[in-house]
Design a protein around this motif. Structure first.
Motif, PDB file in Angstrom:
ATOM      1  N   LEU A 143      -6.882  11.838 -19.910  1.00  0.00           N
ATOM      2  CA  LEU A 143      -5.984  12.785 -20.560  1.00  0.00           C
ATOM      3  C   LEU A 143      -4.889  13.250 -19.604  1.00  0.00           C
ATOM      4  CD1 LEU A 143      -8.620  14.929 -22.443  1.00  0.00           C
ATOM      5  CD2 LEU A 143      -6.749  13.673 -23.537  1.00  0.00           C
ATOM      6  N   ILE A 144      -5.272  13.491 -18.338  1.00  0.00           N
ATOM      7  CA  ILE A 144      -4.314  13.859 -17.298  1.00  0.00           C
ATOM      8  C   ILE A 144      -4.951  13.584 -15.942  1.00  0.00           C
ATOM      9  CG2 ILE A 144      -5.035  16.302 -17.417  1.00  0.00           C
ATOM     10  CD1 ILE A 144      -2.107  16.989 -16.566  1.00  0.00           C
ATOM     11  N   GLU A 145      -4.278  12.815 -15.112  1.00  0.00           N
ATOM     12  CA  GLU A 145      -4.815  12.444 -13.804  1.00  0.00           C
ATOM     13  C   GLU A 145      -3.666  12.044 -12.895  1.00  0.00           C
ATOM     14  OE1 GLU A 145      -7.503   9.203 -14.579  1.00  0.00           O
ATOM     15  OE2 GLU A 145      -6.024   8.107 -15.772  1.00  0.00           O
ATOM     16  N   GLY A 146      -3.902  12.114 -11.581  1.00  0.00           N
ATOM     17  CA  GLY A 146      -2.826  11.794 -10.656  1.00  0.00           C
ATOM     18  C   GLY A 146      -3.326  11.565  -9.247  1.00  0.00           C
ATOM     19  N   TYR A 147      -2.401  11.204  -8.365  1.00  0.00           N
ATOM     20  CA  TYR A 147      -2.720  10.994  -6.951  1.00  0.00           C
ATOM     21  C   TYR A 147      -1.455  11.225  -6.135  1.00  0.00           C
ATOM     22  CZ  TYR A 147      -0.537   6.364  -7.561  1.00  0.00           C
ATOM     23  OH  TYR A 147       0.342   5.340  -7.837  1.00  0.00           O
ATOM     24  N   CYS A 148      -1.628  11.435  -4.839  1.00  0.00           N
ATOM     25  CA  CYS A 148      -0.514  11.640  -3.919  1.00  0.00           C
ATOM     26  C   CYS A 148      -0.231  10.352  -3.168  1.00  0.00           C
ATOM     27  CB  CYS A 148      -0.834  12.753  -2.929  1.00  0.00           C
ATOM     28  SG  CYS A 148      -1.159  14.351  -3.701  1.00  0.00           S
ATOM     29  N   ASP A 149       1.006  10.209  -2.704  1.00  0.00           N
ATOM     30  CA  ASP A 149       1.358   8.975  -1.993  1.00  0.00           C
ATOM     31  C   ASP A 149       0.867   8.963  -0.555  1.00  0.00           C
ATOM     32  OD1 ASP A 149       3.158  10.848  -0.961  1.00  0.00           O
ATOM     33  OD2 ASP A 149       4.828   9.429  -0.876  1.00  0.00           O
ATOM     34  N   VAL A 154       3.941  12.918  -5.949  1.00  0.00           N
ATOM     35  CA  VAL A 154       2.752  13.036  -6.788  1.00  0.00           C
ATOM     36  C   VAL A 154       2.976  12.226  -8.053  1.00  0.00           C
ATOM     37  CG1 VAL A 154       1.195  14.594  -8.037  1.00  0.00           C
ATOM     38  CG2 VAL A 154       2.257  15.334  -5.874  1.00  0.00           C
ATOM     39  N   GLN A 155       2.082  11.265  -8.280  1.00  0.00           N
ATOM     40  CA  GLN A 155       2.145  10.383  -9.438  1.00  0.00           C
ATOM     41  C   GLN A 155       1.146  10.869 -10.488  1.00  0.00           C
ATOM     42  OE1 GLN A 155       4.307   9.166  -6.536  1.00  0.00           O
ATOM     43  NE2 GLN A 155       2.147   9.034  -6.066  1.00  0.00           N
ATOM     44  N   VAL A 156       1.591  11.018 -11.731  1.00  0.00           N
ATOM     45  CA  VAL A 156       0.745  11.555 -12.792  1.00  0.00           C
ATOM     46  C   VAL A 156       0.804  10.634 -13.998  1.00  0.00           C
ATOM     47  CG1 VAL A 156       0.300  13.531 -14.325  1.00  0.00           C
ATOM     48  CG2 VAL A 156       1.167  13.919 -12.008  1.00  0.00           C
ATOM     49  N   SER A 157      -0.351  10.475 -14.644  1.00  0.00           N
ATOM     50  CA  SER A 157      -0.417   9.750 -15.917  1.00  0.00           C
ATOM     51  C   SER A 157      -1.118  10.634 -16.941  1.00  0.00           C
ATOM     52  CB  SER A 157      -1.181   8.433 -15.755  1.00  0.00           C
ATOM     53  OG  SER A 157      -1.322   7.773 -16.998  1.00  0.00           O
ATOM     54  N   THR A 158      -0.614  10.615 -18.172  1.00  0.00           N
ATOM     55  CA  THR A 158      -1.256  11.311 -19.276  1.00  0.00           C
ATOM     56  C   THR A 158      -1.544  10.307 -20.388  1.00  0.00           C
ATOM     57  OG1 THR A 158       0.886  11.912 -20.231  1.00  0.00           O
ATOM     58  CG2 THR A 158      -0.139  13.500 -18.739  1.00  0.00           C
ATOM     59  N   ARG A 159      -2.583  10.554 -21.158  1.00  0.00           N
ATOM     60  CA  ARG A 159      -2.937   9.601 -22.214  1.00  0.00           C
ATOM     61  C   ARG A 159      -1.836   9.519 -23.262  1.00  0.00           C
ATOM     62  NH1 ARG A 159      -8.612  10.484 -25.021  1.00  0.00           N
ATOM     63  NH2 ARG A 159      -9.254  10.063 -22.866  1.00  0.00           N
ATOM     64  N   GLU A 160      -1.214  10.656 -23.568  1.00  0.00           N
ATOM     65  CA  GLU A 160      -0.090  10.720 -24.494  1.00  0.00           C
ATOM     66  C   GLU A 160       1.042  11.477 -23.824  1.00  0.00           C
ATOM     67  OE1 GLU A 160      -1.524  12.621 -27.976  1.00  0.00           O
ATOM     68  OE2 GLU A 160      -2.906  11.000 -28.505  1.00  0.00           O
ATOM     69  N   PRO A 161       2.284  11.225 -24.218  1.00  0.00           N
ATOM     70  CA  PRO A 161       3.390  11.974 -23.617  1.00  0.00           C
ATOM     71  C   PRO A 161       3.207  13.484 -23.792  1.00  0.00           C
ATOM     72  CG  PRO A 161       4.223  10.103 -24.853  1.00  0.00           C
ATOM     73  CD  PRO A 161       2.766  10.199 -25.170  1.00  0.00           C
ATOM     74  N   THR A 162       3.386  14.220 -22.726  1.00  0.00           N
ATOM     75  CA  THR A 162       3.258  15.675 -22.754  1.00  0.00           C
ATOM     76  C   THR A 162       3.898  16.260 -21.505  1.00  0.00           C
ATOM     77  OG1 THR A 162       1.719  17.550 -22.718  1.00  0.00           O
ATOM     78  CG2 THR A 162       0.963  15.514 -21.710  1.00  0.00           C
ATOM     79  N   GLY A 219       7.519  22.509 -12.525  1.00  0.00           N
ATOM     80  CA  GLY A 219       7.449  22.015 -13.896  1.00  0.00           C
ATOM     81  C   GLY A 219       7.378  23.154 -14.895  1.00  0.00           C
ATOM     82  N   PRO A 220       7.105  22.802 -16.156  1.00  0.00           N
ATOM     83  CA  PRO A 220       6.646  21.483 -16.620  1.00  0.00           C
ATOM     84  C   PRO A 220       7.715  20.382 -16.487  1.00  0.00           C
ATOM     85  CG  PRO A 220       6.216  23.196 -18.251  1.00  0.00           C
ATOM     86  CD  PRO A 220       7.128  23.777 -17.253  1.00  0.00           C
ATOM     87  N   LYS A 221       7.211  19.166 -16.253  1.00  0.00           N
ATOM     88  CA  LYS A 221       8.034  17.962 -16.236  1.00  0.00           C
ATOM     89  C   LYS A 221       7.415  16.943 -17.190  1.00  0.00           C
ATOM     90  CE  LYS A 221      10.318  18.286 -11.763  1.00  0.00           C
ATOM     91  NZ  LYS A 221      10.758  17.517 -10.588  1.00  0.00           N
ATOM     92  N   PRO A 222       8.209  15.985 -17.658  1.00  0.00           N
ATOM     93  CA  PRO A 222       7.668  15.022 -18.619  1.00  0.00           C
ATOM     94  C   PRO A 222       6.531  14.197 -18.026  1.00  0.00           C
ATOM     95  CG  PRO A 222      10.073  14.976 -18.607  1.00  0.00           C
ATOM     96  CD  PRO A 222       9.660  15.801 -17.437  1.00  0.00           C
ATOM     97  N   GLY A 223       5.431  14.160 -18.741  1.00  0.00           N
ATOM     98  CA  GLY A 223       4.325  13.292 -18.375  1.00  0.00           C
ATOM     99  C   GLY A 223       4.202  12.172 -19.391  1.00  0.00           C
ATOM    100  N   LYS A 224       3.729  11.027 -18.962  1.00  0.00           N
ATOM    101  CA  LYS A 224       3.653   9.863 -19.846  1.00  0.00           C
ATOM    102  C   LYS A 224       2.486   8.981 -19.428  1.00  0.00           C
ATOM    103  CE  LYS A 224       6.770   7.063 -17.003  1.00  0.00           C
ATOM    104  NZ  LYS A 224       8.043   6.300 -16.955  1.00  0.00           N
ATOM    105  N   PRO A 225       2.032   8.099 -20.298  1.00  0.00           N
ATOM    106  CA  PRO A 225       0.995   7.143 -19.896  1.00  0.00           C
ATOM    107  C   PRO A 225       1.532   6.190 -18.826  1.00  0.00           C
ATOM    108  CG  PRO A 225       1.215   7.241 -22.292  1.00  0.00           C
ATOM    109  CD  PRO A 225       2.389   7.964 -21.725  1.00  0.00           C
ATOM    110  N   LYS A 245       0.416  20.041 -23.962  1.00  0.00           N
ATOM    111  CA  LYS A 245      -0.020  19.769 -25.334  1.00  0.00           C
ATOM    112  C   LYS A 245      -1.519  19.950 -25.547  1.00  0.00           C
ATOM    113  CE  LYS A 245       3.696  16.763 -26.955  1.00  0.00           C
ATOM    114  NZ  LYS A 245       4.028  15.442 -27.539  1.00  0.00           N
ATOM    115  N   HIS A 246      -2.266  20.041 -24.494  1.00  0.00           N
ATOM    116  CA  HIS A 246      -3.691  20.336 -24.612  1.00  0.00           C
ATOM    117  C   HIS A 246      -4.104  21.120 -23.379  1.00  0.00           C
ATOM    118  CE1 HIS A 246      -4.368  17.102 -21.718  1.00  0.00           C
ATOM    119  NE2 HIS A 246      -3.693  16.273 -22.499  1.00  0.00           N
ATOM    120  N   ARG A 247      -5.306  21.580 -23.311  1.00  0.00           N
ATOM    121  CA  ARG A 247      -5.709  22.510 -22.260  1.00  0.00           C
ATOM    122  C   ARG A 247      -6.281  21.840 -21.025  1.00  0.00           C
ATOM    123  NH1 ARG A 247     -11.266  25.176 -24.751  1.00  0.00           N
ATOM    124  NH2 ARG A 247     -12.402  23.228 -25.089  1.00  0.00           N
TER     125      ARG A 247
END
Length: 505
Positions: free
Chosen positions: A66-72, A84-92, A116-122, A163-165
């Protein structure tokens, strides 16, 4: 001690003498501020650094896509920029809140920055590469310019989707090069070695038909999120934070509560920085589960012992596997690790679990005083054997007195033949297979009045403090009893002696 190990020790000692470690380093020119950590912890704290909402995928049960990330990078200097790289299951939209962990009036953290908030995406889950490598090449979501006044420490970035908690962490270390009393090495290689993200892709997962878990030919990348830690303690707070909150944070919390002058670093920092990176400190600390060491890391520490630095191994299963550090596929240094050898060589009793580890490292007991033994996991009481030693001053402990459950889940024994080495505690451990093992906690004198202590257990930190967000682990039908004033007193006896000493060349 084998002839090989004796030659290794003599060779390293000779190299140390020839290297001239008394030369001026970058650290020596930096201003000293021994009150920096004490003053930092007087600033307002918060418990909001903790994750409130987590949810894990069905099949990949340690992952939260749903939301996860890592640092370079695992560590940065103040003034540098972290990606910081982030991926979300759906755009949020996604926000990033950054906290430094410490004591902070018992709240455990201080809020420093919100972005942020900044755009997150899969972003794509990478395919399985050669040697079972899963290496992400995600686009950056946040660029964090680390302010120059941020002190060294362990920092958590709390990611939250609009978009979710649900939330998760990223983790990084701010390092420095100043002289300090204590250098706290985080066990970052081991965090990554046990990281199963996205499914079963740790250094312990392979496709061998014999199912031996401790082999060569498997690699792990730092370019991926940290999944929830998969054994010993089922704490959702480990999502994105490696093993720090589980096995190291109670020690850092205690250090900062007591105002000791401490700087933090990663395993990689020691391997790259060499002995001079260590000799700026009076004492080097290995905490918790510190299993994976690159050979340059070991050599640097051996040289630092000879230069007069004190060492505290408040850890178990430490310095066990020779670890190769390699660049990412994009050429960034030290982003991939591989298990390539066993310090001291594979023992006959270890062969059922280990195979084809081609590199032979020196016996780790030459550095620590004792080493990983077989069976290498289990639980037991920490039993005093030398109550007259200054380590036990003020504890009231007598010979045979026990600290229940303090030994686990992996431990050290088989003390080295080092002149002046003393066994201060020893006893038996038992694992879930009812196999008995034997641990020895040791202390020995270095060549310049310094001392090297080996607690012989991963769980020492559990008895120092119980900070917010911490869960006491339970394993092999044994459990630490949590905070123990005797462990606190022994640790302060060591720290106060080390702080007062300065035998570095």
């Amino acid at each position: 001690m084998s002839d090989f190990d004796r030659r290794e020790a003599l060779g390293l000692f000779a190299t140390s003498a020839a290297a001239g470690l008394s030369g001026t380093s970058t650290a020596a020119a930096s201003p000293r501020s021994s009150d920096r950590i004490r003053l930092e912890n007087e600033k307002p704290g918060t418990s909001d650094w903790q994750l409130t909402y987590t949810k894990f995928d069905g099949a990949a049960k340690f992952r939260q896509s749903l939301i996860e990330g890592y640092c370079d990078r695992m560590s940065v200097m103040a003034g540098e920029t972290l990606s910081v790289q982030v991926s979300t299951r759906e755009p949020t939209p996604v926000s990033l809140e950054i906290y430094r962990l410490g004591y902070y009036q018992g709240l455990g953290g201080r809020h420093l920055l919100t972005i942020g908030p900044k755009p997150g995406k899969p972003q794509p889950t990478p395919p399985v590469g050669p040697m079972r490598l899963r290496e992400c090449r995600w686009e950056p979501t946040f660029q964090v310019a680390i302010p120059k006044d941020w002190p060294s420490g362990v920092y958590l970035g709390k990611l939250t989707a609009t978009k979710h908690r649900y939330q998760s962490y990223v983790i990084f270390i701010v390092k420095d090069d100043r002289p300090c009393d204590f250098l706290f090495q985080c066990s970052t290689n081991t965090w990554q070695a046990y990281n199963k993200w996205p499914e079963n892709h740790s250094l312990y997962d392979n496709d061998r038909t014999d199912r031996k878990p401790l082999v060569s030919g498997v690699r792990a990348s730092f370019d991926r999120p940290f999944a929830k830690y998969p054994q010993v303690v089922d704490n959702p707070q480990s999502l994105g934070s490696g093993e720090f909150l589980l096995f190291e944070y109670p020690f850092a919390y205690w250090i900062e509560q007591n105002g000791y002058d401490v700087s933090y670093c990663s395993n990689e920092d020691v391997a790259v920085g060499g002995a001079e990176f260590i000799t700026r400190a009076k004492t080097f600390l290995s905490i918790g589960h510190d299993e994976y060491w690159a050979r340059p890391q070991y050599d640097a520490c051996m040289k630092a012992v000879q230069a007069g630095v004190n060492f505290g191994f408040f850890s178990g299963n430490a310095v066990c596997f020779v670890t190769k550090l390699m660049p990412s596929s994009e050429g960034r240094a030290n982003r991939i690790i591989e298990r390539v050898g066993r310090y001291g060589g594979v023992q006959h009793a270890e062969e059922p679990w280990m195979a084809d580890l081609p590199e032979h490292g020196p016996n780790e007991a030459l550095l620590m005083g004792a080493r990983t033994v077989i069976p290498f996991n289990g639980s037991g009481d920490w039993i005093c054997t030398k109550p007259e030693h200054w380590l036990f001053a003020g504890t009231g402990m007598k010979a045979g007195d026990r600290i229940p459950g303090l030994v686990g889940w992996e431990h050290h024994g088989n003390p080295a033949e080092i002149p002046g080495l003393e066994i201060v505690a020893e006893g038996s451990t038992w694992n879930s297979g009812e196999q008995e093992s034997h641990y020895t906690a040791t202390i020995y004198p270095g060549p310049k009045g310094n001392t090297i202590f080996n607690a012989a257990t991963i769980f020492w930190a559990q008895a120092l403090s119980s900070p917010p967000g911490h869960w006491v682990p339970y394993v092999h039908f044994g459990k630490s009893h949590g905070v123990d004033r005797r462990v606190q007193k022994m640790t302060s006896n060591l720290f106060d002696r080390w702080k007062a000493s300065d035998s570095r060349s």
